[in-house]
Write a protein that holds these residues in place. Structure first.
Motif, PDB file in Angstrom:
ATOM      1  N   UNK A  34      -6.976  27.041 -10.769  1.00  0.00           N
ATOM      2  CA  UNK A  34      -6.193  25.834 -11.025  1.00  0.00           C
ATOM      3  C   UNK A  34      -5.711  25.214  -9.723  1.00  0.00           C
ATOM      4  N   UNK A  74      -5.320  32.117   0.256  1.00  0.00           N
ATOM      5  CA  UNK A  74      -4.014  32.518  -0.273  1.00  0.00           C
ATOM      6  C   UNK A  74      -4.142  32.825  -1.772  1.00  0.00           C
ATOM      7  N   UNK A  89      -0.469  31.268 -10.135  1.00  0.00           N
ATOM      8  CA  UNK A  89      -0.737  31.176  -8.701  1.00  0.00           C
ATOM      9  C   UNK A  89      -1.360  29.826  -8.359  1.00  0.00           C
ATOM     10  N   UNK A  91      -1.057  26.974  -9.870  1.00  0.00           N
ATOM     11  CA  UNK A  91      -0.073  25.894  -9.924  1.00  0.00           C
ATOM     12  C   UNK A  91       0.880  25.988  -8.738  1.00  0.00           C
ATOM     13  N   UNK A  92       1.238  27.227  -8.360  1.00  0.00           N
ATOM     14  CA  UNK A  92       2.125  27.407  -7.210  1.00  0.00           C
ATOM     15  C   UNK A  92       1.470  26.861  -5.950  1.00  0.00           C
ATOM     16  N   UNK A  93       0.161  27.067  -5.824  1.00  0.00           N
ATOM     17  CA  UNK A  93      -0.538  26.581  -4.635  1.00  0.00           C
ATOM     18  C   UNK A  93      -0.574  25.057  -4.612  1.00  0.00           C
ATOM     19  N   UNK A  95       1.789  23.176  -5.774  1.00  0.00           N
ATOM     20  CA  UNK A  95       3.135  22.812  -5.321  1.00  0.00           C
ATOM     21  C   UNK A  95       3.239  22.954  -3.806  1.00  0.00           C
ATOM     22  N   UNK A  96       2.731  24.090  -3.330  1.00  0.00           N
ATOM     23  CA  UNK A  96       2.788  24.404  -1.908  1.00  0.00           C
ATOM     24  C   UNK A  96       2.078  23.318  -1.095  1.00  0.00           C
ATOM     25  N   UNK A  99       4.024  20.226  -1.011  1.00  0.00           N
ATOM     26  CA  UNK A  99       5.166  20.406  -0.115  1.00  0.00           C
ATOM     27  C   UNK A  99       4.762  20.257   1.339  1.00  0.00           C
ATOM     28  N   UNK A 100       3.611  20.840   1.702  1.00  0.00           N
ATOM     29  CA  UNK A 100       3.170  20.764   3.100  1.00  0.00           C
ATOM     30  C   UNK A 100       2.936  19.307   3.494  1.00  0.00           C
ATOM     31  N   UNK A 102       4.334  16.758   2.259  1.00  0.00           N
ATOM     32  CA  UNK A 102       5.590  16.008   2.302  1.00  0.00           C
ATOM     33  C   UNK A 102       6.447  16.436   3.485  1.00  0.00           C
ATOM     34  N   UNK A 103       6.276  17.684   3.886  1.00  0.00           N
ATOM     35  CA  UNK A 103       7.106  18.201   4.978  1.00  0.00           C
ATOM     36  C   UNK A 103       6.645  17.627   6.307  1.00  0.00           C
ATOM     37  N   UNK A 200       0.142  10.350  -0.265  1.00  0.00           N
ATOM     38  CA  UNK A 200       0.582  11.583  -0.916  1.00  0.00           C
ATOM     39  C   UNK A 200      -0.172  11.817  -2.228  1.00  0.00           C
ATOM     40  N   UNK A 205      -4.761  13.995  -9.477  1.00  0.00           N
ATOM     41  CA  UNK A 205      -5.190  14.773 -10.632  1.00  0.00           C
ATOM     42  C   UNK A 205      -6.679  15.063 -10.679  1.00  0.00           C
TER      43      UNK A 205
END
Lengths: 280, 362
Positions: A34, A74, A89, A91-93, A95-96, A99-100, A102-103, A200, A205
Motif C-alpha cells: 500500500x 523501509x 506499514x 499507510x504509515x509510509x 504518511x512518512x 511528511x518528508x 512537507x518538512x 505536494x 492517489x
C-alpha cells in the motif's frame, strides 16, 4: 476527437503503469504494497531535488529511483524482517513520505524534463512513455519465463515452497519490494518530468489507483498495464466534453469496474495464495 | 484470619490487573515518549531551542480551558474514525474507507440539514441518523462484497473512497454549490440542525471555543463500543470471528453475517466524524474538508490498541498533535511535516515492536 485523446491517455497511463509493474513485483512475492503512493511521492521528490541541484534530468531520475528504493526498503524491513502488519506499514509510509515533502519543501522552480523521443507514425513522447511497454514485456518474461521469476512467484504462492528448496523466502520478498521501489519511483519521476514542477499533491492517489490496476490486471504485467490504459483513458476524458457527462462521474467508472472484477462478477481474479501471509 | 485472606486475595487480584494494564499500555507510551524526544532532538539539530518546543506544546495544549477545549475539538473526528477502524480490526477487517464514509455521511447531514426545516429536537437526530445510515451503506458494501464474493475489503474500501470523493465533489461543485460563491461548498444548514457549542454549558469555556455536542456524542460512542465489545453477545461474536473464524463457524456463528454488520457499523461510526464537522463546526458541507481523518484513524486505533478507551486517549493525543503542529509552525517556524514524519515512524515502530522484541529474545 477520440484520436486527440491518445497522447493525453498515454501521459496519464505512464505513471500508473510503472507503479503497477512495481506493485506486481511486490505482491507476486507475497507482500501487500500500500506504500506505492508514498514511494511514488519520494520518487517525484527525489527527481526534483536531483534535477534542480544538478540541472540534469538524468541525475534527477537516479535520485528519484534511489529515494524510492530507500523508502521501499523501509517497508521491506518492517514487513519481511519484523513481520509487521503490511497494510498498516504501507499507510504509515505514505504518511512518512508526505511528511518528508512537507518538512523539507523542495524547489518550486521549473526543473528539466527527460528528453522526448520522436518516432515515425506515433509522434514524439517522453522516453519514459516509450520505455513502459518495453519494461512491461521484460517484466512479463522475467516473471513467467525465468527461474528468478519462478522463485519470486513461489515466495508469494506458499510460505513453505522455497524452504523445501533451501532457498530464502525473505530474500525473494526483498527483491520484490525493492523492484517495486524502483518502478514506482520511476512513475513518480515521470510525473515531475512531465509537468516540470513539484507540488505536494502531485501523486494525487495514483498509487492507490495502481493497486486497483494490479488487481484488475490479475497480478499480470501485460493485463496490469492494459488496465492502466483504462484508468488513464478515464482521467483524460475530462479534457473533452464527452456527452456532457461530468468528468468526476467518468472517473468513478474504472473504480466501480475494479470492484466488479474483484467480486468475480466479470472474469476471475486470483491473488497470489500467500499474499500478506508471513507465518506458515 | 479468613477475612484477612479474602482481603489479601482481592488485593492480589487488583495488583495483577494493574500489572496487566501496565504491560498493555507500556509499549504505546514508550513510543509516544520516543516520538517527543525525537522531535526535541530534531529541533536541537535545527539549531532551535528544544525547551521552547516543549513549552509550546504545553501552552497550546493545556495552558487554559480554551486551549484544552480546542484539543478536544480537534480530537472529536479522530475518536470516531479511530473507533471505526478499531471495531473493524477486532473482527479481523481493515476499514481503510473511513475517509469516503465520512465524506458521504457529511454530505447527507448537510443535505438533510438544508432541505428539512424542523425543530432541533427532531432535526438533529434525523440528520445524524441519515448520515449514519449512508455511512453504514458505504461501509457495508465492501463488507457485503467480502461476505458474498470473498473480495478483499481493503481494496474495495479504497475504491469506495475514490468514488465518495468524486461523487461529493461533483455534487458540491455542480449541483448544490452555494450560488455566487467561489469556494465549492453548500449553503448553510438550518440553525435548528446545528449542534450547540459547549461554551453555553461549561462556564470555563469562552464563547469562541468550537467544542460542541459532537464531543459528547463521541464519548457516548466510546462507552457504547466498549459495552458492545465486552458485554454483549454481538461483541463476543465479533471478537471470535476476528480471532478464530473457524471456531466461530463451528460454534454456529456465521462469519459472513458478522462481516457485513461490522463493516456497516464501522462505516456508520466513521460517518459521525463527518457529522461532527458539518453540524458542529462548519454548518455546511465544504469540498475536501477532511484533512485525512480517515487515515489518521488507523494510527489512532493502532496506538490505542483497538480498545475503545485506548482509542479515546490516542485520539486526544493526535488532536493535540494536530493543534500543536499549527502553533509550532506559526511561532517556531518548524514545518508541520515534522509531525507527519513522526506519526509515520511512530506507526511503523508500533507495528514492528512485536517482531523486534521477538528477534531480540531469540
Amino acid at each position: 476527437m477520440i484520436l486527440d485523446l491518445i497522447p493525453s491517455t498515454l501521459r496519464m497511463t505512464t505513471p500508473i503503469g510503472y507503479a503497477v509493474l512495481g506493485g506486481i513485483y511486490s505482491e507476486r512475492s507475497g507482500i501487500i504494497n500500500l506504500a506505492l503512493e508514498g514511494i511514488m511521492l519520494m520518487g517525484a521528490y527525489g527527481y526534483v531535488i536531483g534535477a534542480h541541484a544538478s540541472g540534469s534530468a538524468w541525475v534527477g531520475l537516479s535520485v528519484g529511483i534511489g529515494l524510492g528504493v530507500i523508502i521501499a526498503l523501509l517497508h521491506a524491513v518492517a514487513t519481511i524482517t519484523f513481520h509487521a502488519e503490511q497494510i498498516v506499514t504501507g499507510i504509515a509510509i505514505n504518511l512518512l513520505a508526505l511528511g518528508i515533502t512537507e518538512y523539507l519543501i523542495p524547489t518550486t522552480e521549473r526543473v528539466a524534463g527527460l528528453p522526448d523521443i520522436g518516432l515515425p507514425f506515433i509522434g514524439s513522447y517522453s522516453m519514459l512513455v516509450l520505455l513502459l511497454p518495453i519494461l512491461m514485456v521484460v517484466s512479463h518474461v522475467f516473471i513467467y519465463f525465468t527461474p528468478w521469476g519462478l522463485r519470486l512467484r513461489a515466495a508469494g504462492e506458499s510460505t513453505e515452497a522455497l524452504k523445501t528448496l533451501s532457498l530464502s523466502r525473505a530474500k525473494w520478498q526483498y527483491v520484490g519490494v525493492i523492484l517495486s521501489g524502483i518502478f514506482a519511483g520511476i512513475g513518480g519521476c515521470f510525473l515531475v518530468s512531465d509537468v516540470h514542477y513539484f507540488t505536494k499533491g502531485i501523486i494525487g492517489g495514483r498509487g492507490y489507483v495502481a493497486l486497483a490496476a494490479v488487481i484488475f490486471g490479475n497480478w499480470r504485467p501485460l493485463y496490469g498495464v492494459a488496465a492502466c490504459l483504462l484508468f488513464g483513458f478515464a482521467s483524460s476524458l475530462d479534457l473533452i466534453d464527452l456527452l456532457s457527462i461530468p468528468d468526476q462521474l467518468l472517473r468513478i467508472i474504472p473504480h466501480i469496474l475494479t470492484m466488479v472484477v474483484l467480486a468475480g462478477l466479470v472474469g476471475r481474479s486470483r491473488p497470489p495464495a500467500a499474499l500478506g501471509k508471513m507465518k506458515s | 484470619m479468613k477475612f484477612l485472606q479474602t482481603i489479601l486475595h482481592t488485593l492480589n487480584r487488583i495488583l495483577i490487573q494493574i500489572r496487566h494494564l501496565l504491560i498493555k499500555c507500556l509499549p504505546p507510551v514508550i513510543a509516544i515518549c520516543g516520538f517527543f524526544l525525537l522531535c526535541g532532538i530534531v529541533l536541537i539539530l535545527r539549531g532551535q531551542n528544544a525547551f521552547e518546543f516543549y513549552k509550546t506544546i504545553y501552552l497550546s495544549g493545556f495552558s487554559s480551558f480554551d486551549e484544552f477545549g480546542s484539543v478536544l475539538f480537534n480530537a472529536t473526528p479522530l475518536i470516531f474514525t479511530g473507533l471505526a477502524v478499531a471495531i473493524g480490526y477486532k473482527a479481523g477487517l481493515f476499514n481503510i474507507g473511513c475517509e469516503g464514509q465520512l465524506f458521504v455521511a457529511a454530505f447527507t447531514a448537510a443535505w438533510v440539514g438544508i432541505y428539512l426545516n424542523l425543530p432541533s429536537i427532531l432535526l438533529i437526530p434525523i440528520c445524524i441518523c441519515a448520515a449514519m445510515v449512508v455511512g453504514a451503506i458505504w461501509g457495508g458494501i465492501p463488507g457485503l462484497l467480502k461476505a458474498k464474493f470473498g473480495a478483499h475489503e481493503v481494496i474495495n474500501t479504497i475504491m469506495m473512497n475514490f468514488i465518495a470523493l468524486a461523487l461529493t465533489n461533483f455534487l458540491v461543485t455542480a449541483v448544490y454549490k452555494e450560488p455566487d460563491q467561489m469556494i465549492p461548498h453548500t449553503s448553510q444548514i438550518h440553525d435548528t440542525a446545528q449542534l450547540p457549542r459547549l461554551s453555553g454549558v461549561i462556564r470555563f469555556l469562552p464563547e469562541s471555543n468550537y467544542l460542541n455536542i459532537s464531543f459528547l456524542i463521541a464519548c457516548v460512542c466510546v462507552v457504547c463500543c466498549y459495552i458492545l465489545l465486552k458485554h454483549t453477545r454481538w461483541g463476543y461474536e465479533l471478537r471470535l470471528v476476528g480471532n478464530a473464524p473457524d471456531v466461530a463457524e463451528y460454534g454456529g456463528i456465521n462469519p459472513r453475517v458478522v462481516t457485513v454488520w461490522v463493516m456497516a457499523l464501522s462505516g456508520a461510526i466513521a460517518g459521525l466524524a463527518g457529522v461532527a464537522d458539518v453540524m458542529g463546526y462548519r454548518y455546511r458541507f465544504a469540498d475536501s474538508f477532511s484533512s485525512g481523518w480517515g487515515f489518521t484513524g488507523i494510527a489512532v486505533a493502532l496506538l490505542g490498541r483497538n480498545h475503545p478507551f485506548g482509542v479515546f486517549a490516542a485520539a486526544i493525543l493526535f488532536g493535540l498533535l494536530n493543534k500543536v503542529a499549527l502553533d509550532i509552525e506559526l511561532f517556531m517556524n518548524v514545518p508541520r511535516g515534522l509531525f507527519l514524519i513522526g506519526q509515520g515512524l511512530l506507526i511503523i515502530w508500533v507495528v514492528c515492536q512485536e517482531g523486534i522484541s521477538k528477534r531480540i529474545n531469540t
